[in-house]
Write an enzyme that holds these catalytic residues in place. Structure first.
Site, PDB file in Angstrom:
ATOM      1  N   ARG A 168       0.844  -1.203   0.000  1.00 29.72           N
ATOM      2  CA  ARG A 168       0.000   0.000   0.000  1.00 29.72           C
ATOM      3  C   ARG A 168       0.874   1.247   0.000  1.00 29.72           C
ATOM      4  O   ARG A 168       1.911   1.305   0.661  1.00 29.72           O
ATOM      5  CB  ARG A 168      -0.914  -0.002   1.228  1.00 29.72           C
ATOM      6  CG  ARG A 168      -1.824   1.197   1.306  1.00 29.72           C
ATOM      7  CD  ARG A 168      -2.950   0.980   2.284  1.00 29.72           C
ATOM      8  NE  ARG A 168      -2.515   0.898   3.666  1.00 29.72           N
ATOM      9  CZ  ARG A 168      -3.307   0.503   4.658  1.00 29.72           C
ATOM     10  NH1 ARG A 168      -4.545   0.117   4.427  1.00 29.72           N
ATOM     11  NH2 ARG A 168      -2.856   0.456   5.902  1.00 29.72           N
ATOM     12  N   ARG A 175      -3.021   8.715  11.620  1.00 32.29           N
ATOM     13  CA  ARG A 175      -4.461   8.568  11.783  1.00 32.29           C
ATOM     14  C   ARG A 175      -4.937   9.401  12.975  1.00 32.29           C
ATOM     15  O   ARG A 175      -4.131   9.795  13.834  1.00 32.29           O
ATOM     16  CB  ARG A 175      -4.808   7.091  12.020  1.00 32.29           C
ATOM     17  CG  ARG A 175      -4.192   6.129  10.996  1.00 32.29           C
ATOM     18  CD  ARG A 175      -4.098   4.717  11.576  1.00 32.29           C
ATOM     19  NE  ARG A 175      -3.365   3.806  10.692  1.00 32.29           N
ATOM     20  CZ  ARG A 175      -3.925   2.928   9.870  1.00 32.29           C
ATOM     21  NH1 ARG A 175      -5.242   2.841   9.803  1.00 32.29           N
ATOM     22  NH2 ARG A 175      -3.196   2.140   9.115  1.00 32.29           N
ATOM     23  N   ASP A 244      -9.274   4.940  13.832  1.00 29.37           N
ATOM     24  CA  ASP A 244      -7.976   4.468  13.341  1.00 29.37           C
ATOM     25  C   ASP A 244      -8.001   4.249  11.832  1.00 29.37           C
ATOM     26  O   ASP A 244      -6.961   3.932  11.239  1.00 29.37           O
ATOM     27  CB  ASP A 244      -7.543   3.188  14.059  1.00 29.37           C
ATOM     28  CG  ASP A 244      -8.578   2.083  13.942  1.00 29.37           C
ATOM     29  OD1 ASP A 244      -9.700   2.281  14.424  1.00 29.37           O
ATOM     30  OD2 ASP A 244      -8.260   1.018  13.361  1.00 29.37           O
TER      31      ASP A 244
END
Length: 525
Positions: A168, A175, A244
């Protein structure tokens, strides 16, 4: 290729150094060569590429880290989460000198795994690979997918499933939950370090302002309002909007139980674990504001005293309680109270393009120094807002496919057939005629020809989305037969979503038949 990692300049409380697990027979399934070129990643041979993106070999400068964070999951605070099955390999600069994190997901246990195996089944990783790149092609801010590797080892869930690792790419992995981790421990020292790091990385123009932390809240609020507006005008349901899973950068992250709506239902829920409908389609803006209120509460001590030089110590927490005054809380609340206004503004800008009222233009996040009055809607805006809502009400009352309806309206204008292609989606009804009359009158009042309106709409309304029933079949093919043919085809079409379908591609545009409908999706943890 040489990685850097600015996270390693942060205190050890922010991460743990971890190595990926060793796997039996990693195999590269998909590699995003266009993204690789953008990230200036050199071409490697197949084995080296596979080893890099399965964590079996480290690139120069890579120091794998599992990041620390907390979070509210379905409204309940969990003080210790962190990367339980992910490793940040490092950061690279792209062709425009923008910094990107590169992270492996499903690479094995970390100190944050909480008893889990740290692994990922193939299905959810394949879903994220396809859907995240589809979202990018649709113009929605998102993390990206660089590679998908099967590990050769099984993952035990309800049954044994093939294991996989997704690579990714994100502008960062900071976050709201990262801020919660330190705020919940009254760790003001690291809270300030985190806020300063986030500002330097994402909003450097705020550094010299008198209260950069208040402006950080404003910027994140604006970014999230725009993101949710884009989600909802594309019919997307995230499915698990825990704190999150909400980034400071305003990117979509963690594609678990996500899906695009087929037959329009404003209350639609796809997540198998969301039994109360907390993250239903029509609650996404409301939940975004809830999450932002949590973020605001973590920033409040910094906002209340941005020049305090004593944040280097955590010893005087009791003395800092005077920061939580009604006056300071109201300053933060005033910002949160603007969310609905700003979201409504962005939602309308997106919807105006989908209905052809204005040329294709990405509504930018306004300068945080501007007055909030700039987001107030004029009477003309409200007329268009009501018209857009009436269209959605029409879709919902007749259970019409969300994506097909917008695209068919655009294409009908080119056919000169009294909206025949559009009408065939509906049963005859006065509300349908009323909408068409009002929509035609509005475009006429704006002086926009059918050709101009159609061209605008076809740039904003996709032909192709990652249909949930097709993804489900592609995942089954991959899991059971190691066959990625359908997955590859879906990826190719959804990353070119606005073009007209060929005869052989029409099957990818249709909503599911009753027996094909997928009611639940899963995250694979």
């Amino acid at each position: 290729m040489k990685f850097t990692n600015t996270y390693t300049n942060l205190p050890l409380d922010f991460y743990k150094k971890v190595q990926a697990a060793k796997f039996q027979n990693p195999t590269l399934i998909f590699y995003n060569s266009k993204l690789s070129e953008q990230l200036q990643i050199p071409e490697f041979d197949l084995k080296t590429t596979t080893d890099f993106f399965s964590g079996q070999q480290l690139m120069s400068g890579s120091e794998p880290l599992a990041l620390t964070y907390a979070g509210h999951q379905f409204g309940h605070f969990v003080p210790q989460l962190g990367d339980g099955r992910a490793l940040l390999l490092g950061e690279v600069l792209d062709t425009q000198d923008r910094r990107w994190d590169i992270q492996l997901k499903g690479s094995g246990p970390t100190p944050f795994s909480r008893g889990g195996d740290g692994l990922a089944p193939l299905g959810p990783m394949l879903r994220e690979y396809i859907v995240s790149e589809a979202m990018h092609a649709l113009g929605v801010p998102t993390t990206r997918a660089l590679a998908l590797v099967t590990t050769g080892d099984p993952v035990s869930r309800e049954k044994n499933l093939p294991g996989a690792i997704l690579t990714r790419v994100a502008s960062s992995h900071i976050r709201i939950g990262t801020f919660e981790f330190f705020a919940s421990r009254n760790d003001f020292k690291n809270l300030k370090i985190l806020a300063d790091y986030a500002i330097h990385r994402h909003y450097p123009d705020l550094i010299k302002s008198s209260n950069p932390y208040l402006l950080l809240l404003k910027q994140v609020l604006h970014k999230q309002a725009l993101l949710i507006a884009k989600w909802m005008t594309m019919g997307f349901i995230h499915g698990v909007m825990n704190t999150d899973n909400m980034t400071i950068s305003g990117e979509t992250i963690d594609y678990g139980p996500c899906a695009f709506i087929d037959f329009y239902d404003s209350k639609k829920v796809y997540s198998a674990i969301d039994r109360q409908g907390r993250y239903a389609f029509n609650k996404q803006a409301q939940i975004a504001k809830w999450n932002l209120s949590v973020f605001a509460s973590t920033l409040l001590p910094l906002i209340a005293d941005p020049t305090n030089q004593n944040f280097g110590s955590n010893d005087d927490y009791l003395d800092r309680k005077n920061l939580y005054t009604e006056e300071n809380i109201q300053i933060v609340q005033n910002e949160l109270d603007q969310f609905e206004v700003i979201f409504k503004y962005f939602w309308l800008q997106e919807m105006r393009q989908k209905l052809g009222f204005t040329e294709l233009k990405d509504p930018s996040v306004r300068d945080s120094k501007e007055f909030h009055e700039n987001y107030k809607l004029s009477q003309d805006d409200l007329t268009e807002y009501d018209l857009a809502q009436s269209f959605l009400n029409l879709l919902e009352s007749q259970k019409v496919d969300f994506t097909l309806a917008f695209r068919a309206l655009a294409e009908s204008l080119n056919l000169g057939s009294d909206f025949a292609k559009f009408r065939q989606l509906f049963l005859p009804h006065p509300d349908l005629e009323h909408f068409l009359q009002a929509w035609t009158a509005r475009n006429h009042a704006l002086g926009r020809s059918h050709k101009t309106v159609s061209q605008t709409m076809m740039k904003k309304n996709p032909t192709f989305i990652p249909r949930n029933h097709l993804l489900d079949q592609a995942i089954k093919d991959a899991e059971i037969r190691n066959d990625f043919t359908l997955a590859s085809k879906i990826f190719d079409i959804v990353t070119q979503p606005f073009r007209t379908a060929t005869e052989t591609e029409l099957q990818f545009t249709y909503p599911p038949k009753p027996e094909e409908q997928i009611k639940n999706t899963f995250c694979g943890t």
